[in-house]
Design a protein around this motif. Structure first.
Motif, mmCIF file in Angstrom:
data_model
loop_
_atom_site.group_PDB
_atom_site.id
_atom_site.type_symbol
_atom_site.label_atom_id
_atom_site.label_comp_id
_atom_site.label_asym_id
_atom_site.label_seq_id
_atom_site.Cartn_x
_atom_site.Cartn_y
_atom_site.Cartn_z
ATOM 1 N N ALA A 1 -3.260 -64.954 -6.682
ATOM 2 C CA ALA A 1 -4.154 -65.323 -5.523
ATOM 3 C C ALA A 1 -3.371 -65.442 -4.246
ATOM 4 N N GLY A 2 -2.579 -64.551 -3.997
ATOM 5 C CA GLY A 2 -1.896 -64.347 -2.933
ATOM 6 C C GLY A 2 -0.990 -65.435 -2.586
ATOM 7 N N PHE A 3 -0.753 -66.007 -3.657
ATOM 8 C CA PHE A 3 0.334 -67.558 -3.413
ATOM 9 C C PHE A 3 -0.194 -68.398 -2.731
ATOM 10 N N ASP A 4 -1.624 -68.727 -2.699
ATOM 11 C CA ASP A 4 -2.242 -69.717 -2.143
ATOM 12 C C ASP A 4 -2.265 -70.954 -3.017
ATOM 13 N N PRO A 5 -1.446 -71.956 -2.403
ATOM 14 C CA PRO A 5 -1.153 -73.034 -3.393
ATOM 15 C C PRO A 5 -2.649 -73.884 -3.774
ATOM 16 N N ASP A 6 -3.418 -73.860 -2.725
ATOM 17 C CA ASP A 6 -4.620 -74.526 -2.690
ATOM 18 C C ASP A 6 -5.399 -74.103 -3.957
ATOM 19 N N ILE A 7 -5.457 -72.752 -4.146
ATOM 20 C CA ILE A 7 -5.940 -72.172 -5.186
ATOM 21 C C ILE A 7 -5.712 -72.186 -6.567
ATOM 22 N N ILE A 8 -4.148 -72.053 -6.693
ATOM 23 C CA ILE A 8 -3.374 -72.208 -7.697
ATOM 24 C C ILE A 8 -3.538 -73.637 -8.366
ATOM 25 N N ARG A 65 1.340 -79.402 -2.635
ATOM 26 C CA ARG A 65 0.142 -79.947 -1.642
ATOM 27 C C ARG A 65 0.327 -81.445 -1.444
ATOM 28 N N ARG A 66 0.978 -82.058 -2.218
ATOM 29 C CA ARG A 66 1.433 -83.446 -2.092
ATOM 30 C C ARG A 66 2.241 -83.549 -0.824
ATOM 31 N N ILE A 67 3.240 -82.659 -0.872
ATOM 32 C CA ILE A 67 4.492 -82.518 0.141
ATOM 33 C C ILE A 67 3.791 -82.138 1.495
ATOM 34 N N GLU A 68 3.040 -81.254 1.541
ATOM 35 C CA GLU A 68 2.248 -80.563 2.521
ATOM 36 C C GLU A 68 1.372 -81.860 3.332
ATOM 37 N N ASP A 69 0.790 -82.574 2.451
ATOM 38 C CA ASP A 69 -0.136 -83.639 2.939
ATOM 39 C C ASP A 69 0.648 -84.692 3.941
ATOM 40 N N GLU A 70 1.908 -84.877 3.275
ATOM 41 C CA GLU A 70 2.685 -85.966 3.674
ATOM 42 C C GLU A 70 3.568 -85.788 4.924
ATOM 43 N N GLY A 71 3.119 -84.395 5.688
ATOM 44 C CA GLY A 71 4.256 -84.100 6.702
ATOM 45 C C GLY A 71 4.504 -82.446 6.797
ATOM 46 N N GLY A 72 4.294 -81.797 5.700
ATOM 47 C CA GLY A 72 4.573 -80.311 5.603
ATOM 48 C C GLY A 72 5.702 -80.006 4.767
ATOM 49 N N PHE A 73 5.549 -79.015 3.950
ATOM 50 C CA PHE A 73 6.510 -78.510 3.189
ATOM 51 C C PHE A 73 7.680 -77.943 3.697
ATOM 52 N N LYS A 81 12.565 -81.909 -7.587
ATOM 53 C CA LYS A 81 12.171 -82.490 -9.220
ATOM 54 C C LYS A 81 11.374 -83.806 -8.947
ATOM 55 N N ARG A 82 11.855 -84.670 -8.309
ATOM 56 C CA ARG A 82 11.303 -86.121 -8.037
ATOM 57 C C ARG A 82 9.961 -85.943 -7.616
ATOM 58 N N HIS A 83 9.403 -84.976 -6.600
ATOM 59 C CA HIS A 83 8.164 -84.570 -6.249
ATOM 60 C C HIS A 83 7.413 -83.869 -7.209
ATOM 61 N N GLY A 84 7.770 -83.499 -8.287
ATOM 62 C CA GLY A 84 7.007 -82.786 -9.401
ATOM 63 C C GLY A 84 7.317 -81.380 -9.701
#
Length: 196
Positions: free
Chosen positions: A62-69, A104-112, A150-153
């Motif tokens: 899916a175009g490497f869209d992490p929100d979809i995947i 998604r979690r890291i992105e929400d915390e301030g951006g990957f 890895k700590r972030h999953g």
């Protein structure tokens, strides 16, 4: 004839990748995630294998869209395992889905992007290697980033994968000093949105 890093070639797709993409600082969060996923798929394989299949990967994922995947499940894993255009490895496919959730979690915390670039102070590290034999396969920093991912999953992000990713995305400039791309890539060290 211009000089290139020893690994670049002989195929045109490899030369083009080296000359236009490898080492160029990538500031986009989603694009960074895509490149980390592709480096994870490379584990145990050559990069040219991944490079030749990159468009197939983009279509399949899916175009490497992490929100979809991130919303995918077992049916999607089964579908991908049947796709001959990609690397059909259950562990890597399942890791990609989990890595999308971690992104998604890291992105929400301030951006990957900010998360990754923070390790180098927002500025690419500049190496000055004259020989491919001098270039490390991993460093203390790639080991640290690997552990934190890895700590972030995240999975399939060991120190060697992370270092290859750092090179590809320009967090570190490992073009050899004899390579025609070393100086131009070094000049790209400023983040466009900050001028820093």
């Amino acid at each position: 004839m211009c000089q290139r890093c020893a690994w670049a070639g002989p195929e045109d797709i490899y030369i083009a990748y080296h000359d236009t993409e490898w080492g160029v600082p990538e500031w986009n969060s989603r694009a960074l995630w895509e490149k980390l996923i592709l480096d994870g798929f490379q584990a145990g394989l050559s990069w040219i294998t991944i490079l030749k299949k990159r468009e197939n990967f983009r279509a399949a994922f899916a175009g490497f869209d992490p929100d979809i995947i991130a919303k995918w499940g077992e049916a999607d894993v089964t579908r991908l395992l049947a796709d001959p255009g990609i690397i059909r490895h259950r562990g890597k496919i399942e890791a990609t889905i989990g890595n999308a959730r971690a992104w998604r979690r890291i992105e929400d915390e301030g951006g990957f992007d900010r998360f990754l670039w923070g390790y180098v102070g927002g500025t690419p590290l500049q190496n000055s290697f004259a020989s491919q034999a001098d270039v490390p396969t991993h460093t203390a920093l790639s080991t640290r980033i690997s552990k934190d991912l890895k700590r972030h999953g995240f999975k399939f992000c060991g120190p060697t994968i992370v270092y290859a990713f750092m090179e590809a995305c320009g967090l570190v400039n490992d073009h050899l000093t004899t390579c025609h791309r070393h100086a131009p890539v070094a000049e790209m060290a400023r983040r466009p949105d900050t001028g820093a």
